[in-house]
Design a protein around this motif. Sequence first.
Motif, mmCIF file in Angstrom:
data_model
loop_
_atom_site.group_PDB
_atom_site.id
_atom_site.type_symbol
_atom_site.label_atom_id
_atom_site.label_comp_id
_atom_site.label_asym_id
_atom_site.label_seq_id
_atom_site.Cartn_x
_atom_site.Cartn_y
_atom_site.Cartn_z
ATOM 1 N N LYS A 4 5.696 -12.126 -4.235
ATOM 2 C CA LYS A 4 5.860 -11.518 -5.551
ATOM 3 C C LYS A 4 5.268 -10.111 -5.559
ATOM 4 C CE LYS A 4 5.959 -15.644 -8.518
ATOM 5 N NZ LYS A 4 5.277 -16.358 -9.643
ATOM 6 N N VAL A 5 6.051 -9.154 -6.085
ATOM 7 C CA VAL A 5 5.569 -7.768 -6.214
ATOM 8 C C VAL A 5 5.319 -7.500 -7.685
ATOM 9 C CG1 VAL A 5 6.179 -5.336 -5.904
ATOM 10 C CG2 VAL A 5 6.832 -7.027 -4.158
ATOM 11 N N SER A 6 4.100 -7.083 -8.008
ATOM 12 C CA SER A 6 3.734 -6.798 -9.404
ATOM 13 C C SER A 6 4.191 -5.393 -9.796
ATOM 14 C CB SER A 6 2.216 -6.887 -9.551
ATOM 15 O OG SER A 6 1.620 -5.791 -8.857
ATOM 16 N N LEU A 7 4.137 -5.111 -11.098
ATOM 17 C CA LEU A 7 4.476 -3.766 -11.584
ATOM 18 C C LEU A 7 3.541 -2.740 -10.954
ATOM 19 C CD1 LEU A 7 5.947 -1.813 -13.556
ATOM 20 C CD2 LEU A 7 4.233 -2.421 -15.269
ATOM 21 N N THR A 8 2.258 -3.043 -10.907
ATOM 22 C CA THR A 8 1.293 -2.090 -10.345
ATOM 23 C C THR A 8 1.599 -1.813 -8.883
ATOM 24 O OG1 THR A 8 -0.437 -2.755 -11.892
ATOM 25 C CG2 THR A 8 -1.148 -1.685 -9.851
ATOM 26 N N GLN A 9 1.851 -2.869 -8.099
ATOM 27 C CA GLN A 9 2.162 -2.654 -6.672
ATOM 28 C C GLN A 9 3.424 -1.816 -6.532
ATOM 29 O OE1 GLN A 9 2.533 -6.240 -4.275
ATOM 30 N NE2 GLN A 9 3.416 -5.122 -2.570
ATOM 31 N N HIS A 10 4.431 -2.106 -7.357
ATOM 32 C CA HIS A 10 5.692 -1.335 -7.285
ATOM 33 C C HIS A 10 5.432 0.141 -7.588
ATOM 34 C CE1 HIS A 10 9.848 -0.108 -7.957
ATOM 35 N NE2 HIS A 10 9.449 0.402 -9.102
ATOM 36 N N LEU A 11 4.638 0.421 -8.609
ATOM 37 C CA LEU A 11 4.385 1.820 -8.984
ATOM 38 C C LEU A 11 3.593 2.544 -7.892
ATOM 39 C CD1 LEU A 11 3.535 1.344 -12.778
ATOM 40 C CD2 LEU A 11 5.654 2.284 -11.816
ATOM 41 N N ILE A 12 2.611 1.872 -7.327
ATOM 42 C CA ILE A 12 1.792 2.485 -6.258
ATOM 43 C C ILE A 12 2.643 2.734 -5.016
ATOM 44 C CG2 ILE A 12 -0.045 1.990 -4.588
ATOM 45 C CD1 ILE A 12 -1.605 0.673 -6.925
ATOM 46 N N GLU A 13 3.493 1.767 -4.665
ATOM 47 C CA GLU A 13 4.336 1.930 -3.462
ATOM 48 C C GLU A 13 5.431 2.974 -3.689
ATOM 49 O OE1 GLU A 13 3.601 -2.460 -1.420
ATOM 50 O OE2 GLU A 13 5.458 -2.108 -2.546
ATOM 51 N N THR A 14 5.925 3.076 -4.932
ATOM 52 C CA THR A 14 6.915 4.123 -5.247
ATOM 53 C C THR A 14 6.255 5.499 -5.107
ATOM 54 O OG1 THR A 14 8.072 2.645 -6.782
ATOM 55 C CG2 THR A 14 8.506 5.012 -7.011
ATOM 56 N N HIS A 15 5.018 5.607 -5.594
ATOM 57 C CA HIS A 15 4.305 6.893 -5.483
ATOM 58 C C HIS A 15 4.065 7.258 -4.018
ATOM 59 C CE1 HIS A 15 1.787 10.254 -6.488
ATOM 60 N NE2 HIS A 15 0.772 9.745 -5.800
ATOM 61 N N ARG A 16 3.751 6.263 -3.182
ATOM 62 C CA ARG A 16 3.523 6.532 -1.740
ATOM 63 C C ARG A 16 4.791 7.133 -1.119
ATOM 64 N NH1 ARG A 16 0.834 1.053 -0.536
ATOM 65 N NH2 ARG A 16 -1.314 1.470 -1.211
ATOM 66 N N LEU A 17 5.948 6.662 -1.599
ATOM 67 C CA LEU A 17 7.221 7.155 -1.046
ATOM 68 C C LEU A 17 7.609 8.516 -1.634
ATOM 69 C CD1 LEU A 17 9.670 4.076 -1.046
ATOM 70 C CD2 LEU A 17 8.931 5.463 0.935
ATOM 71 N N HIS A 18 7.466 8.660 -2.944
ATOM 72 C CA HIS A 18 8.064 9.817 -3.625
ATOM 73 C C HIS A 18 7.058 10.760 -4.255
ATOM 74 C CE1 HIS A 18 11.908 7.866 -3.035
ATOM 75 N NE2 HIS A 18 11.484 6.768 -3.640
ATOM 76 N N HIS A 19 5.769 10.393 -4.202
ATOM 77 C CA HIS A 19 4.721 11.257 -4.780
ATOM 78 C C HIS A 19 5.062 11.698 -6.201
ATOM 79 C CE1 HIS A 19 3.274 11.213 -0.693
ATOM 80 N NE2 HIS A 19 4.466 11.633 -0.282
ATOM 81 N N ASN A 20 5.564 10.766 -6.995
ATOM 82 C CA ASN A 20 6.034 11.112 -8.360
ATOM 83 C C ASN A 20 5.324 10.340 -9.460
ATOM 84 O OD1 ASN A 20 7.230 8.635 -7.539
ATOM 85 N ND2 ASN A 20 8.751 8.836 -9.168
ATOM 86 N N ILE A 21 4.347 9.499 -9.071
ATOM 87 C CA ILE A 21 3.674 8.696 -10.121
ATOM 88 C C ILE A 21 2.164 8.843 -9.954
ATOM 89 C CG2 ILE A 21 3.531 6.449 -11.274
ATOM 90 C CD1 ILE A 21 6.038 5.575 -9.823
ATOM 91 N N PRO A 22 1.622 10.003 -10.391
ATOM 92 C CA PRO A 22 0.161 10.149 -10.324
ATOM 93 C C PRO A 22 -0.528 9.067 -11.140
ATOM 94 C CG PRO A 22 1.147 11.870 -11.678
ATOM 95 C CD PRO A 22 2.279 11.137 -11.035
ATOM 96 N N GLU A 23 -1.805 8.869 -10.871
ATOM 97 C CA GLU A 23 -2.528 7.730 -11.449
ATOM 98 C C GLU A 23 -2.428 7.703 -12.981
ATOM 99 O OE1 GLU A 23 -6.853 7.479 -11.129
ATOM 100 O OE2 GLU A 23 -6.593 5.357 -10.580
#
Length: 342
Positions: A4-23
């Motif tokens: 299971k992937v949580s919303l938080t994990q998805h947002l952190i992993e998306t940021h790792r890929l695209h650098h578009n979701i600062p904290e």
Amino acid sequence: MRKKVSLTQHLIETHRLHHNIPEELRLLLEVVARACKTISNAVGKGALGDILGTTQDVNVQGEVQKKLDVLSNQILLDSNEWGGYLGAMASEEMETIHPISNDYPKGKYLLLFDPLDGSTNIDVNVSIGTIFSVLKLPEHTGIPTESDFLQPGSRQIAAGYALYGPQTLLVLTTGHGVNGFTLDREMGSWVLTHREMRIPEDTAEYAINSSNARFWYPPVQRYVREMQTGAEGPLGKNFNMRWVGSMVTDLHRILNRGGTFMYPADTRNASSQQGRIRLLYEANPMAFIVEQAGGAATNGEKRLMEIVPHALHQRVPVFIGSQNEVARITLYHTQTSSSPTE
Ligand code: FBP
């Protein structure tokens, strides 16, 4: 069994890929998602929670406010007031913008929302939803004003909706595709269940309130008539129609199996009747999501997300969904100049 992937994990992993979701943006989106859980809980109580029916108040739209409209709006305000990520908020249910009070730190984002879309469905237990959009607060020193919100939809940095139906879902884009999460009620967490959602380019289904047909301009009349003539008509295939009375519900179906959602301008009052859907906190966030899923969204003549707003609660004609269908209805509009679209 997939992990299971949580919303938080998805947002952190998306940021790792695209650098578009600062904290700060991630925390803002998590707060909004948490508020939608609270709204889902209230919606689910129905008559048991004394939250059905209407208030004595009329909102800026001239609509009698439902108790759940007011409650959902307050939940979003209270959840987002203190976090320090926002400069101000704007809502369908509030005439003016809501600057963050001086009791709290200010942030660099603006949050816009329709706290409960599909209000006419609340008392009859039909799916409803919350729509939200995130903009950057323009650089300036003063208190945020309404003009800070009047940005074209192309400036959105995130958009999403929650859908309160048989399941409670959260569908979100931060500019790199569209992903959907299902609320795990036992754990109280959002679980990634709809990865990289894509709208089929063609469709056999459309959504429009056909009771307004006598008021439609010719391009819409032609488009709908061609689909109604089905396999014997110029399109050579049969179409199905759905109209839920809740844009979020219709568009979630369209995201999953294709289709077009239409709320056109009509002849009732050409000068002001620009359809029913509001640009800033309904059309733009849904257009961002649909385009990110490979669909299209226009006002009949140009991309919805290119329209420069002139007012916070401005309405706009909406044609949104499967790429090829929206292209066709837009072509019909540009072939005639009879229908004002903004
Ligand atoms: P609200 O945000 O006030 O509910 O209005 C928007 C909406 O409910 C859409 O969700 C829905 O598609 C449309 O109005 C239904 O309009 P109508 O009642 O004219 O069919």
